[in-house]
Design a protein around this motif. Sequence first.
Motif, PDB file in Angstrom:
ATOM      1  N   ILE A 340     -29.115  -2.819   1.646  1.00 45.87           N
ATOM      2  CA  ILE A 340     -28.330  -3.963   1.159  1.00 45.87           C
ATOM      3  C   ILE A 340     -29.031  -5.262   1.544  1.00 45.87           C
ATOM      4  O   ILE A 340     -29.482  -5.410   2.680  1.00 45.87           O
ATOM      5  CB  ILE A 340     -26.934  -3.973   1.837  1.00 45.87           C
ATOM      6  CG1 ILE A 340     -26.165  -2.696   1.545  1.00 45.87           C
ATOM      7  CG2 ILE A 340     -26.137  -5.228   1.468  1.00 45.87           C
ATOM      8  CD1 ILE A 340     -25.355  -2.722   0.296  1.00 45.87           C
ATOM      9  N   GLU A 341     -29.105  -6.195   0.619  1.00 46.01           N
ATOM     10  CA  GLU A 341     -29.552  -7.552   0.961  1.00 46.01           C
ATOM     11  C   GLU A 341     -28.304  -8.400   1.212  1.00 46.01           C
ATOM     12  O   GLU A 341     -27.454  -8.531   0.328  1.00 46.01           O
ATOM     13  CB  GLU A 341     -30.371  -8.140  -0.177  1.00 46.01           C
ATOM     14  CG  GLU A 341     -30.925  -9.516   0.151  1.00 46.01           C
ATOM     15  CD  GLU A 341     -31.690 -10.096  -1.032  1.00 46.01           C
ATOM     16  OE1 GLU A 341     -32.497  -9.361  -1.661  1.00 46.01           O
ATOM     17  OE2 GLU A 341     -31.473 -11.275  -1.333  1.00 46.01           O
ATOM     18  N   GLN A 342     -28.203  -8.962   2.420  1.00 39.44           N
ATOM     19  CA  GLN A 342     -27.003  -9.702   2.817  1.00 39.44           C
ATOM     20  C   GLN A 342     -26.869 -11.001   2.041  1.00 39.44           C
ATOM     21  O   GLN A 342     -27.841 -11.725   1.864  1.00 39.44           O
ATOM     22  CB  GLN A 342     -27.076  -9.982   4.327  1.00 39.44           C
ATOM     23  CG  GLN A 342     -25.789 -10.477   4.917  1.00 39.44           C
ATOM     24  CD  GLN A 342     -25.713 -12.006   5.026  1.00 39.44           C
ATOM     25  OE1 GLN A 342     -26.315 -12.717   4.252  1.00 39.44           O
ATOM     26  NE2 GLN A 342     -24.951 -12.475   5.999  1.00 39.44           N
ATOM     27  N   ARG A 343     -25.656 -11.299   1.556  1.00 43.88           N
ATOM     28  CA  ARG A 343     -25.388 -12.571   0.890  1.00 43.88           C
ATOM     29  C   ARG A 343     -24.213 -13.316   1.520  1.00 43.88           C
ATOM     30  O   ARG A 343     -23.848 -14.394   1.087  1.00 43.88           O
ATOM     31  CB  ARG A 343     -25.119 -12.341  -0.595  1.00 43.88           C
ATOM     32  CG  ARG A 343     -26.337 -11.883  -1.353  1.00 43.88           C
ATOM     33  CD  ARG A 343     -27.516 -12.829  -1.061  1.00 43.88           C
ATOM     34  NE  ARG A 343     -28.700 -12.438  -1.758  1.00 43.88           N
ATOM     35  CZ  ARG A 343     -28.982 -12.837  -2.996  1.00 43.88           C
ATOM     36  NH1 ARG A 343     -28.139 -13.598  -3.644  1.00 43.88           N
ATOM     37  NH2 ARG A 343     -30.081 -12.450  -3.564  1.00 43.88           N
ATOM     38  N   GLY A 344     -23.588 -12.680   2.508  1.00 49.25           N
ATOM     39  CA  GLY A 344     -22.490 -13.293   3.233  1.00 49.25           C
ATOM     40  C   GLY A 344     -22.203 -12.399   4.422  1.00 49.25           C
ATOM     41  O   GLY A 344     -22.427 -11.180   4.357  1.00 49.25           O
ATOM     42  N   LYS A 345     -21.706 -12.991   5.500  1.00 51.29           N
ATOM     43  CA  LYS A 345     -21.533 -12.191   6.723  1.00 51.29           C
ATOM     44  C   LYS A 345     -20.497 -11.075   6.527  1.00 51.29           C
ATOM     45  O   LYS A 345     -19.432 -11.290   5.947  1.00 51.29           O
ATOM     46  CB  LYS A 345     -21.082 -13.105   7.864  1.00 51.29           C
ATOM     47  CG  LYS A 345     -20.994 -12.366   9.182  1.00 51.29           C
ATOM     48  CD  LYS A 345     -20.536 -13.251  10.308  1.00 51.29           C
ATOM     49  CE  LYS A 345     -20.309 -12.371  11.543  1.00 51.29           C
ATOM     50  NZ  LYS A 345     -19.694 -13.091  12.639  1.00 51.29           N
ATOM     51  N   PHE A 346     -20.839  -9.887   7.007  1.00 53.64           N
ATOM     52  CA  PHE A 346     -19.861  -8.797   7.076  1.00 53.64           C
ATOM     53  C   PHE A 346     -20.106  -8.018   8.359  1.00 53.64           C
ATOM     54  O   PHE A 346     -21.187  -8.094   8.952  1.00 53.64           O
ATOM     55  CB  PHE A 346     -19.896  -7.899   5.844  1.00 53.64           C
ATOM     56  CG  PHE A 346     -21.193  -7.167   5.628  1.00 53.64           C
ATOM     57  CD1 PHE A 346     -22.248  -7.762   4.937  1.00 53.64           C
ATOM     58  CD2 PHE A 346     -21.372  -5.871   6.121  1.00 53.64           C
ATOM     59  CE1 PHE A 346     -23.442  -7.085   4.735  1.00 53.64           C
ATOM     60  CE2 PHE A 346     -22.552  -5.189   5.918  1.00 53.64           C
ATOM     61  CZ  PHE A 346     -23.605  -5.798   5.223  1.00 53.64           C
ATOM     62  N   SER A 347     -19.075  -7.289   8.809  1.00 49.96           N
ATOM     63  CA  SER A 347     -19.140  -6.636  10.118  1.00 49.96           C
ATOM     64  C   SER A 347     -18.627  -5.206  10.044  1.00 49.96           C
ATOM     65  O   SER A 347     -17.891  -4.843   9.107  1.00 49.96           O
ATOM     66  CB  SER A 347     -18.281  -7.398  11.136  1.00 49.96           C
ATOM     67  OG  SER A 347     -18.670  -8.748  11.178  1.00 49.96           O
ATOM     68  N   VAL A 348     -18.987  -4.442  11.034  1.00 53.43           N
ATOM     69  CA  VAL A 348     -18.456  -3.078  11.177  1.00 53.43           C
ATOM     70  C   VAL A 348     -16.930  -3.172  11.279  1.00 53.43           C
ATOM     71  O   VAL A 348     -16.397  -4.055  11.953  1.00 53.43           O
ATOM     72  CB  VAL A 348     -19.048  -2.396  12.439  1.00 53.43           C
ATOM     73  CG1 VAL A 348     -18.322  -1.075  12.734  1.00 53.43           C
ATOM     74  CG2 VAL A 348     -20.548  -2.160  12.251  1.00 53.43           C
ATOM     75  N   GLY A 349     -16.246  -2.280  10.582  1.00 52.25           N
ATOM     76  CA  GLY A 349     -14.784  -2.274  10.596  1.00 52.25           C
ATOM     77  C   GLY A 349     -14.175  -2.994   9.410  1.00 52.25           C
ATOM     78  O   GLY A 349     -13.002  -2.802   9.094  1.00 52.25           O
ATOM     79  N   GLU A 350     -14.962  -3.827   8.722  1.00 49.93           N
ATOM     80  CA  GLU A 350     -14.414  -4.539   7.559  1.00 49.93           C
ATOM     81  C   GLU A 350     -14.454  -3.635   6.322  1.00 49.93           C
ATOM     82  O   GLU A 350     -15.275  -2.722   6.221  1.00 49.93           O
ATOM     83  CB  GLU A 350     -15.213  -5.817   7.296  1.00 49.93           C
ATOM     84  CG  GLU A 350     -14.921  -6.898   8.325  1.00 49.93           C
ATOM     85  CD  GLU A 350     -15.624  -8.203   8.008  1.00 49.93           C
ATOM     86  OE1 GLU A 350     -14.999  -9.249   8.186  1.00 49.93           O
ATOM     87  OE2 GLU A 350     -16.816  -8.161   7.619  1.00 49.93           O
ATOM     88  N   THR A 351     -13.568  -3.968   5.371  1.00 53.54           N
ATOM     89  CA  THR A 351     -13.515  -3.199   4.128  1.00 53.54           C
ATOM     90  C   THR A 351     -14.265  -3.952   3.043  1.00 53.54           C
ATOM     91  O   THR A 351     -14.043  -5.155   2.845  1.00 53.54           O
ATOM     92  CB  THR A 351     -12.048  -2.986   3.702  1.00 53.54           C
ATOM     93  OG1 THR A 351     -11.396  -2.260   4.737  1.00 53.54           O
ATOM     94  CG2 THR A 351     -11.959  -2.208   2.397  1.00 53.54           C
ATOM     95  N   LEU A 352     -15.166  -3.259   2.368  1.00 54.76           N
ATOM     96  CA  LEU A 352     -15.917  -3.860   1.268  1.00 54.76           C
ATOM     97  C   LEU A 352     -15.450  -3.274  -0.061  1.00 54.76           C
ATOM     98  O   LEU A 352     -15.005  -2.121  -0.130  1.00 54.76           O
ATOM     99  CB  LEU A 352     -17.424  -3.627   1.444  1.00 54.76           C
ATOM    100  CG  LEU A 352     -18.067  -4.181   2.723  1.00 54.76           C
ATOM    101  CD1 LEU A 352     -19.583  -4.042   2.660  1.00 54.76           C
ATOM    102  CD2 LEU A 352     -17.690  -5.644   2.964  1.00 54.76           C
TER     103      LEU A 352
END
Length: 406
Positions: A340-352
């Motif tokens: 994945i190329e990051q385009r906004g912060k995301f973290s472990v535990g979050e739902t995508l």
Amino acid sequence: MTKKIELLAPAGGRESLEAAIYFGADAVYASGKTYGLRAFADNFSNDEIADAAKFVHSHGSKIYITLNAIFHECDFVGLEEYVAALADANVDAFIISDPGVIAVAKRAAPDVPIHLSTQANTTNLYSARFWHEQGVERVILSRELTLDEIATMRKQVPETLELEGFVHGAMCISYSGRCLLSNYFTGRGGNQGACAQPCRWEYHLHEKGYGGEYFPVYADERGTYVFNSKDLMMLPHVGDIIDAGITSLKIEGRMKSAYYVGCIVNAYRHAIDDYQSGKPFDETLLAEIGKAGSRAFTTGFYYGNPREDGQDTVRDVPQRTFDFVGVVRGEKDENGRLLIEQRGKFSVGETLDVLSPNVSGLFEVTDIISEKGESRQSAPHAQEIVLISCPFDLRKGDMVRKKREL
Ligand code: SF4
């Protein structure tokens, strides 16, 4: 037999172009570095246009180049060479509004079809016939036409003349951009591709002598006195557009992000395909519009003059419900993780949430692995490449987003 319907998407830069094609656009429209009416989009150099044309053709799609700014004498210097270079780049059409530019294009690139820009304000069948007689293959209709007027026009113009119409995106309060508000307030010319959209600003009346007191501007039954048009959104009505005889359905937005283009193209692709295969409109597609980010919506003039319903007099700006956080850059590796190329912060535990032409669904981020193989709790850095586990078989070009805290 099913009519060939084209979904036409904006490409303000290469990333939007690739997103448009990936999510199902049949054609894109783009600008070169000059003449194209979107001065603040990335736009394309001649080499980039040639490369973009190769790319879209390899996917069975088309690319149209805009030459629809208002031309003065000085703008014609070098135009013939530019048009010839675009023809060498194998572009599929020019979008032009000025008869002088049409004459140059016909001389310098006689094999490239000409689409008459909406800036030419074609509002009747007599104009449409006239332009066809001048060699125009397609007319991009004025946004101020009703579907009944379009259906009448379709029956009375030659079959060889294609009709294109807007289905989604910003509206102008003046006839298709014939407007000097931006020039007046900001010095940025709307008809030179640099509109600052002052029609969306909030206005008050201020009478000299009342010492800084401002009066709000209201709408009444005789009309509206502010300029803020809602955006066009015909997603549930694509069948009516197709039935009226429009064969190219155009999405506005060359200043928009690749994520926005992906969301909107994906929704319209599904709506068109469903309509053409006899399926009812899928109401869940409407949520995609909110996920892309939106203003208040109208059906424009298609069902009659919207009058005050076409104006957003209270500046009702709905929040974008999702943030774009990543784009898939590769298939799953041997451990089942996606690149994945990051385009906004995301973290472990979050739902995508998945944005894909073929897959939909939510998944929880259970791990984030950096390119160096380090385990991480979040992906905070713009455009960094990470690996994450995902239960879906996503492909290069798919996107992921997360719900916003509103
Ligand atoms: S100011 Fe508004 S109405 Fe005028 S050209 Fe720009 S977007 Fe259109």
